[in-house]
Scaffold this active site. Structure first.
Site, PDB file in Angstrom:
ATOM      1  N   ASP A 125       2.998   2.358   2.423  1.00 59.33           N
ATOM      2  CA  ASP A 125       3.525   2.964   3.648  1.00 59.33           C
ATOM      3  C   ASP A 125       3.812   1.963   4.758  1.00 59.33           C
ATOM      4  OD1 ASP A 125       0.732   2.785   3.879  1.00 59.33           O
ATOM      5  OD2 ASP A 125       0.479   4.964   3.811  1.00 59.33           O
ATOM      6  N   CYS A 168      -3.222   7.660   6.767  1.00 61.47           N
ATOM      7  CA  CYS A 168      -1.838   7.760   7.234  1.00 61.47           C
ATOM      8  C   CYS A 168      -1.789   8.001   8.738  1.00 61.47           C
ATOM      9  CB  CYS A 168      -1.095   8.890   6.529  1.00 61.47           C
ATOM     10  SG  CYS A 168      -0.915   8.605   4.762  1.00 61.47           S
ATOM     11  N   CYS A 214       4.386   8.465   1.974  1.00 61.67           N
ATOM     12  CA  CYS A 214       4.192   9.778   1.369  1.00 61.67           C
ATOM     13  C   CYS A 214       4.423  10.884   2.388  1.00 61.67           C
ATOM     14  CB  CYS A 214       2.784   9.869   0.820  1.00 61.67           C
ATOM     15  SG  CYS A 214       1.523   9.763   2.100  1.00 61.67           S
ATOM     16  N   CYS A 267       0.826  -1.213   0.000  1.00 61.21           N
ATOM     17  CA  CYS A 267       0.000   0.000   0.000  1.00 61.21           C
ATOM     18  C   CYS A 267       0.857   1.258   0.000  1.00 61.21           C
ATOM     19  CB  CYS A 267      -0.910   0.030   1.211  1.00 61.21           C
ATOM     20  SG  CYS A 267      -1.840  -1.471   1.421  1.00 61.21           S
TER      21      CYS A 267
END
Lengths: 390, 127
Positions: free
Chosen positions: B37, B104, B60, B35
Site C-alpha cells: 500500500d 491501513c 486494498c 507491503c
C-alpha cells in the site's frame, strides 16, 4: 444476488458439491447412521459404503484398495505423509527435500520437523514455477529419506515433472510424496505408471464434500500413525469414519475421472480464451506460471500498479468470485510465497489475480469476465500513485 | 474472511476526492509498495485552512476507504485540527476496520501529516 448469476471462478479454493455426490451422501446423513465398526445391519451397511468408496478411489488412481486411507482432507494427508515417514525412518536419515512453492500444509509441516532435528532442502523453481530436475539430483544426500513435491501448484497451476521425480526417487531408494490436491480430477493420474509412494488428495477440490480426503500409501512404505485411537483404517488412522463424506468422495472421484481427457480439453479451451482475452485487452499484464505445463483450468496474472484485494472486491460486485496472492488477501504483509519464488517483485505480486475454472464454467461466463475486467483494472489504475510517470 | 463495514464498502466503491492537484501546496507520500500500500495526498492551503485535498492510493479496500475518509475529515479544517486526526478516529468514522486492516488507518494519518510537512517545508515554516 441469485445463485445462477454467480460466476464462480475460484475452483482451486473449493468447488460446488455436485448434486449426484450430495444424493449419494444423503442416506448416510439420515437413516444410514450406523457406525461401520458395529456388527448389526446398519453398521454393516455403513462398512459396505466405506469399502465401496475405497474401491472407487483405487480404481480412479489405478492402485490397490488397501493402499487407500481416508483422512479429514488434504492438510491431514500432507501432515501424515511427511511426519509419518519422517518419524518412522529417522534412523536412516533426517533429510527431506521439498520445494519453495508447496502448499502451507507441506511447508509448515517441514518447518515443524526442523525443530526436531530434520534438515529440509527447499528447492527453488524456475520463473515458470517448475523445478530444475538437476537441482533435485544435486540435493539428494545419503541421509535423504523423503522427497515431497506437489503435482501441480494451487496458485499458478504449474505441473511438476512427476514421472522423472519418481524415477530419481526410486533410483536413490527415497520415498516420494506428492500433494496432488489440485491435480486430481483435472489431469489423469495413473499410479501404475508413476513411482509415487504417497499421494494426498481432497474431495472438495473435485465437487465432493469438505472435510474428507485420502492419503495413498504404497504397499510396503514405512510410516508412523499420526492419529492414535481405535483400529479404523487398518489400525493406521483412528477415528470413526466420516461415512457420508467418504461416500461423497468416492462418488466425486468417480465422476471427476470419467472422461477426464475430454474435460481437460474443454477447460484448456476456456483457459486459453480467457488468457488471450486478458493479455490483449489489458496492458502491463504478466501471465504467471508455465504457458503449457499448467492445470487446465488455471489462469493467474499480475496487473502492474494495482493491488489484488481491490480487484477482488470490484469483481465480487459484478458477481465474479476469484482470488489473489496479495498480502491483504493472505492476512500478512507479504504477498504469496509462490509469486515471490518465481521471482516477481513484491509490488507486482500484490497485483495478482487467480481465476480457476471447472467444467461447470461456460464460454458465456468467460466472455462476461473479459468484458467486466478491463474497466475494473483501468478504474484502479486511475487511482494508483504508481502510474503517473507518463 | 471478515466483513468490511458498509461505510468501508461505500468509501471503497465511491471514493471521495480521488485524483491529483496540479498546483498542490503540499504533497505527502507514505507506505511501501513491498507491503502493498502507498498513499499520496495532495493539499491546497489558504490562510491555514485546507481548502482542497485529493489522493491516489495503491492498496486494498481498507487502504482506499481510509484514504477517502480522511480526505473528507480534513477538508475545510485548519492545519492544527488536521494534525490532530488520529488513526483511531479514521477507523471509527468508517465504523471500524477488521483487525488485520488496522495498519491501513495508520497510513491515512501519516499521509495527512506528510502532506502538511511538505507544505511547511515549501513555505519555510518548519515544524
Amino acid at each position: 444476488m441469485y445463485m445462477k448469476e454467480l460466476i464462480y471462478m475460484d475452483n482451486s479454493a473449493t468447488t460446488r458439491i455436485s448434486s449426484e455426490v450430495l444424493d449419494s451422501m444423503m442416506p448416510y446423513l439420515t437413516t444410514g447412521y450406523g457406525n461401520p465398526s458395529s456388527i448389526y445391519s446398519i453398521g454393516r451397511e455403513s462398512r459396505k459404503a466405506v469399502e465401496n468408496a475405497r474401491e472407487l478411489v483405487a480404481k480412479a488412481l489405478s492402485c490397490d484398495t488397501n493402499e487407500i486411507y481416508f483422512t479429514s482432507g488434504g492438510s491431514e494427508s500432507d501432515n501424515w505423509a511427511i511426519k509419518g515417514v519422517a518419524f518412522a525412518n529417522e534412523n536412516k536419515g533426517k533429510h527431506i527435500i521439498t520445494t519453495s512453492i508447496e502448499h502451507h500444509a507441506v511447508l509448515h509441516t517441514c518447518k515443524y520437523l526442523e525443530k526436531y532435528g530434520f534438515e529440509i532442502t527447499y528447492l527453488p523453481v524456475k520463473s515458470n514455477g517448475i523445478i530444475d530436475i538437476n537441482d533435485l539430483k544435486k540435493a539428494i544426500r545419503k541421509d535423504t529419506i523423503l522427497i515431497s513435491i506437489m503435482y501441480a501448484n494451487n496458485e499458478i497451476g504449474s505441473i511438476q515433472p512427476i514421472k522423472e521425480i519418481g524415477e530419481i526417487a526410486k533410483e536413490n531408494n527415497i520415498y516420494f510424496h506428492t500433494d496432488a490436491v489440485q491435480a486430481i480430477g483435472n489431469i489423469p493420474i495413473n499410479l501404475k505408471e508413476l513411482n509415487i509412494d504417497l499421494l494426498s488428495l481432497s474431495a472438495h477440490k473435485f465437487h465432493g464434500p469438505k472435510g474428507v480426503g485420502v492419503l495413498y500409501i504404497r504397499k510396503g512404505v514405512k510410516i508412523s500413525n499420526m492419529i492414535h485411537g481405535g483400529g479404523q483404517e487398518k489400525n493406521m488412522r483412528a477415528g470413526t469414519e466420516n461415512v457420508a463424506g467418504i461416500v461423497g468422495l468416492g462418488k466425486a472421484i468417480e465422476l471427476a475421472t470419467i472422461d477426464i481427457e475430454k474435460k481437460s480439453k474443454y477447460l484448456i479451451t476456456l483457459r486459453e480464451r480467457l488468457i488471450k482475452g486478458i493479455m490483449e485487452s489489458i496492458p502491463d499484464t504478466i501471465l504467471n506460471g508455465d504457458p503449457i505445463n499448467r492445470l487446465p483450468g488455471n489462469v493467474n496474472v499480475c496487473f502492474k500498479y494495482i493491488e489484488g484485494e481491490s480487484i477482488l472486491l470490484l469483481l465480487d460486485m459484478k458477481g465474479i468470485c476469484a482470488s489473489s496472492g496479495s498480502a491483504c488477501t493472505s492476512g500478512s504483509l507479504n504477498p504469496s510465497h509462490v509469486l515471490l519464488a518465481i521471482g516477481l517483485p513484491h509490488e507486482i505480486a500484490h497485483g495478482s489475480l487467480r481465476l480457476t475454472l471447472s467444467e461447470e464454467n461456460t464460454q458465456e461466463e468467460i466472455e462476461y469476465v473479459l468484458e467486466t475486467l478491463p474497466p475494473i483494472i483501468q478504474n484502479l489504475r486511475n487511482m494508483s500513485p504508481l502510474i503517473n510517470e507518463k | 474472511m471478515e466483513d468490511y463495514s458498509k461505510k468501508v464498502m461505500d468509501h471503497f466503491f465511491n471514493p471521495r476526492n480521488v485524483g491529483e492537484i496540479e498546483d498542490a501546496d503540499g504533497i505527502g507520500e507514505v507506505g511501501n509498495p513491498r507491503c502493498g500500500d502507498i498513499m499520496r495526498m495532495y493539499i491546497k492551503v489558504k490562510e491555514n485552512i485546507i481548502t482542497d485535498i485529493k489522493f491516489k492510493t495503491f492498496g486494498c479496500g481498507a487502504a482506499v476507504a481510509t484514504s477517502s475518509m480522511v480526505t473528507e475529515m480534513v477538508k475545510g479544517k485548519n492545519i492544527n485540527e488536521a494534525l490532530e486526526i488520529t488513526n483511531k478516529q479514521v477507523a471509527e468514522a468508517l465504523d471500524g476496520l477488521p483487525p488485520v486492516k488496522m495498519h491501513c488507518s495508520n497510513l491515512a494519518e501519516a499521509g495527512i501529516k506528510a502532506a502538511i510537512d511538505d507544505y511547511y517545508k515549501k513555505n519555510g515554516k518548519g515544524k
